[in-house]
Write a protein that holds these residues in place. Structure first.
Motif, PDB file in Angstrom:
ATOM      1  N   ALA A  60       1.217  -0.978  -0.054  1.00 29.39           N
ATOM      2  CA  ALA A  60      -0.034  -0.178   0.166  1.00 29.39           C
ATOM      3  C   ALA A  60       0.876   0.902  -0.007  1.00 29.39           C
ATOM      4  CB  ALA A  60      -0.825   0.272   1.629  1.00 29.39           C
ATOM      5  N   CYS A  61       2.115   0.913   0.449  1.00 31.48           N
ATOM      6  CA  CYS A  61       3.092   2.405   0.688  1.00 31.48           C
ATOM      7  C   CYS A  61       4.026   1.856   0.949  1.00 31.48           C
ATOM      8  CB  CYS A  61       2.288   3.679   2.162  1.00 31.48           C
ATOM      9  SG  CYS A  61       3.674   4.322   1.750  1.00 31.48           S
ATOM     10  N   ALA A  62       5.022   2.535   0.649  1.00 36.11           N
ATOM     11  CA  ALA A  62       6.294   2.119   0.682  1.00 36.11           C
ATOM     12  C   ALA A  62       7.573   3.658   0.486  1.00 36.11           C
ATOM     13  CB  ALA A  62       7.354   1.458  -0.339  1.00 36.11           C
ATOM     14  N   ALA A  63       7.965   3.768   1.847  1.00 36.47           N
ATOM     15  CA  ALA A  63       8.751   4.721   2.275  1.00 36.47           C
ATOM     16  C   ALA A  63       9.873   4.604   0.584  1.00 36.47           C
ATOM     17  CB  ALA A  63       9.281   5.269   3.150  1.00 36.47           C
ATOM     18  N   VAL A  64      10.313   6.342   0.944  1.00 40.60           N
ATOM     19  CA  VAL A  64      11.374   6.254   0.239  1.00 40.60           C
ATOM     20  C   VAL A  64      12.626   7.083   1.173  1.00 40.60           C
ATOM     21  CG1 VAL A  64      13.199   7.250  -1.927  1.00 40.60           C
ATOM     22  CG2 VAL A  64      10.592   6.988  -1.541  1.00 40.60           C
ATOM     23  N   ASN A  65      13.789   6.647   1.525  1.00 40.95           N
ATOM     24  CA  ASN A  65      14.388   6.435   2.290  1.00 40.95           C
ATOM     25  C   ASN A  65      15.765   6.888   2.259  1.00 40.95           C
ATOM     26  OD1 ASN A  65      13.149   5.771   5.282  1.00 40.95           O
ATOM     27  ND2 ASN A  65      12.736   3.965   3.823  1.00 40.95           N
ATOM     28  N   PRO A  66      16.691   8.132   2.383  1.00 40.00           N
ATOM     29  CA  PRO A  66      17.997   8.574   2.062  1.00 40.00           C
ATOM     30  C   PRO A  66      18.372   7.246   1.450  1.00 40.00           C
ATOM     31  CG  PRO A  66      17.338   9.960   3.548  1.00 40.00           C
ATOM     32  CD  PRO A  66      15.978   9.065   3.864  1.00 40.00           C
ATOM     33  N   SER A  67      18.618   6.094   2.369  1.00 36.03           N
ATOM     34  CA  SER A  67      20.043   4.840   1.888  1.00 36.03           C
ATOM     35  C   SER A  67      19.567   4.415   0.395  1.00 36.03           C
ATOM     36  CB  SER A  67      19.745   4.047   3.053  1.00 36.03           C
ATOM     37  OG  SER A  67      18.267   3.669   3.268  1.00 36.03           O
ATOM     38  N   ASP A  68      17.250   4.382   0.384  1.00 39.79           N
ATOM     39  CA  ASP A  68      17.437   4.233  -1.233  1.00 39.79           C
ATOM     40  C   ASP A  68      17.457   4.721  -1.604  1.00 39.79           C
ATOM     41  OD1 ASP A  68      15.581   1.992  -0.032  1.00 39.79           O
ATOM     42  OD2 ASP A  68      13.522   3.842   0.586  1.00 39.79           O
ATOM     43  N   VAL A  69      18.627   6.345  -2.182  1.00 40.43           N
ATOM     44  CA  VAL A  69      18.604   7.116  -3.091  1.00 40.43           C
ATOM     45  C   VAL A  69      20.414   6.441  -3.083  1.00 40.43           C
ATOM     46  CG1 VAL A  69      19.090   8.951  -3.535  1.00 40.43           C
ATOM     47  CG2 VAL A  69      17.185   8.688  -2.593  1.00 40.43           C
ATOM     48  N   LYS A  70      20.942   6.828  -1.946  1.00 37.84           N
ATOM     49  CA  LYS A  70      22.188   6.706  -1.738  1.00 37.84           C
ATOM     50  C   LYS A  70      22.764   5.187  -2.190  1.00 37.84           C
ATOM     51  CE  LYS A  70      22.589   9.562   2.241  1.00 37.84           C
ATOM     52  NZ  LYS A  70      23.852   9.496   3.437  1.00 37.84           N
ATOM     53  N   ALA A  71      22.429   3.897  -2.308  1.00 38.78           N
ATOM     54  CA  ALA A  71      22.101   2.677  -3.142  1.00 38.78           C
ATOM     55  C   ALA A  71      22.586   2.723  -4.284  1.00 38.78           C
ATOM     56  CB  ALA A  71      21.270   1.983  -1.798  1.00 38.78           C
ATOM     57  N   ALA A  72      21.565   3.382  -4.749  1.00 41.87           N
ATOM     58  CA  ALA A  72      20.950   4.034  -6.126  1.00 41.87           C
ATOM     59  C   ALA A  72      22.407   4.177  -7.201  1.00 41.87           C
ATOM     60  CB  ALA A  72      20.016   4.586  -6.404  1.00 41.87           C
TER      61      ALA A  72
END
Length: 408
Positions: A120-132
């Protein structure tokens, strides 16, 4: 779901009966079905496909399925049959270059040991972006990002079907496929019922900040009633979560930011704020504690506050560290050992899904009591899968608002 073992059936919206006659046709290793009413093969978005089922192909005969063979039928939602997920195919050179693609496919699930969560919902965290952008050397490629999630169980043990769950992880979205998807397959003990008094959107945005705050405070020793603690970066999401937990436990919290502002989150008691851009943070903390300093510091920022935090620690004080801007910082060894200080490093990426969900389970009663409150998610913080690149960029602009993916 194993390709080749199952065959998908259209089912009528009105009476949930098979529509038309099903004619099996092999398509590589996966069987397809022609729907006599809509003339489409395995197309769950047709008018007759609000519900879908799976049946063991070896038990099917040519023509309309029925009789004893229907005992093998297992009801699934149409969304399960049309799962979509973000994919990061390779490391991006910068945040602006992140270009996730959307893939379709059926998730595979061991029904005895795993569940399928309709996200239903999944946060976007700084670690998600840093890993990308390649800052996590152990991240796999390609993968689906996303560490936090909430949703409903749509496949798995019967007692879990329909349960609204939440979760977080140090593995998901980094070492394996994560939650930025319409569906997520997990071991059944890697989900937990969400608190009943918070929404699915709020539950999906709670994970990483609250787990990080809770793990740090537990490792350092939970603050006691009346104990003075300082939180550097108090208006960040982890800082707010730490302030909520500490004031819930009766601690006196001093918050430090780099601007002239009050505390912006929920707390069970007033937060005494210090603007470190206009006054010496360590001196201000000691002035508020009769020169003694605080026995616990939660440093959510790292290097910019290392000197101030060390100067503000009381004898035998503890400092929790969760991140940094610069890797190399000044370190006064004499001050450290004479002060008998303790530094505790917290890396929630080292926690597997079971450990992280266990932390959320410990926190759930406090959400249900109202002592802890989830972060508000504003409408402009909600993004579709197709808008994920903008969501990632927003997080890395240090946007204070919670940013989430709502995949449907």
């Amino acid at each position: 779901m194993k390709a080749g073992r199952y065959v998908q059936l259209h089912r009528r919206r009105t009476d949930r009966q098979s529509c038309g006659a099903a004619i099996l046709a092999p398509n590589k290793n996966l069987f397809t079905i022609d729907c006599r009413d809509c003339k489409q093969k395995m197309l769950p978005r047709c008018d007759h496909a609000q519900f879908a089922g799976v049946l063991r192909a070896k038990d099917m005969r040519r023509g309309r399925p029925g009789g004893s063979h229907m005992k093998e039928m297992k009801l699934m939602t149409t969304g399960y049959a049309t799962s979509r997920r973000l994919r990061l195919l390779h490391k991006a050179e910068s945040v602006d270059a992140i270009a996730p693609v959307i893939e379709n496919g059926l998730p595979e699930c061991d029904e005895q040991a795993q569940v399928v969560v309709e996200v239903a919902c999944a946060a976007v965290n700084p670690s998600d972006v840093k890993a990308a952008i390649g800052m996590m050397p152990y991240a796999i490629w390609p993968r689906t990002p996303g560490r936090d999630f909430s949703g409903r169980v749509v496949e798995g043990p019967s007692h879990l079907i329909g349960t609204e769950v939440w979760g977080s992880s140090g593995d998901l979205g980094i070492r394996c496929d994560g939650s930025h998807s319409t569906h997520l397959v997990l071991d059944h003990d890697c989900v937990a019922p969400k608190p009943g008094n918070i929404s699915l959107i709020e539950a999906g945005a709670a994970g990483v900040p609250f787990v990080t705050a809770w793990e740090g405070l537990k490792r350092a020793g939970l603050p006691q009633a009346g104990e003075a603690i300082a939180i550097f970066g108090a208006n960040g999401k982890v800082g707010q979560a730490a302030a909520q937990i500490a004031t819930m436990l009766g601690a006196r919290v001093i918050g430090i930011t780099r601007r002239d502002e009050g505390y912006i989150g929920h707390a069970s008691a007033a937060i005494d704020m210090i603007d470190s851009s206009s006054e010496d943070a360590a001196a201000a903390i000691r002035a508020r504690t009769d020169g003694v300093g605080v026995s616990l510091i939660y440093n959510t920022v790292g290097s910019p506050y290392m000197t101030a935090a060390a100067d503000a620690l009381a004898k035998r004080g503890r400092q929790i560290l969760i991140g940094t801007i610069d890797r190399v910082v000044p370190f006064d060894i004499l001050q450290f050992y004479r002060g008998q200080h303790h530094y505790i490093g917290i890396d929630t990426l080292a926690l597997d899904t079971r450990a992280t969900v266990a932390s959320l389970t410990e926190l759930a009663p406090h959400f249900e009591s109202g002592a802890l409150r989830p972060f508000a998610v504003k409408p402009d913080g909600i993004h579709a899968l197709e808008d994920a690149a903008n969501a990632y960029a927003k997080v890395m602009r240090s946007d204070r608002e919670r940013v989430v993916i709502v995949p449907r």
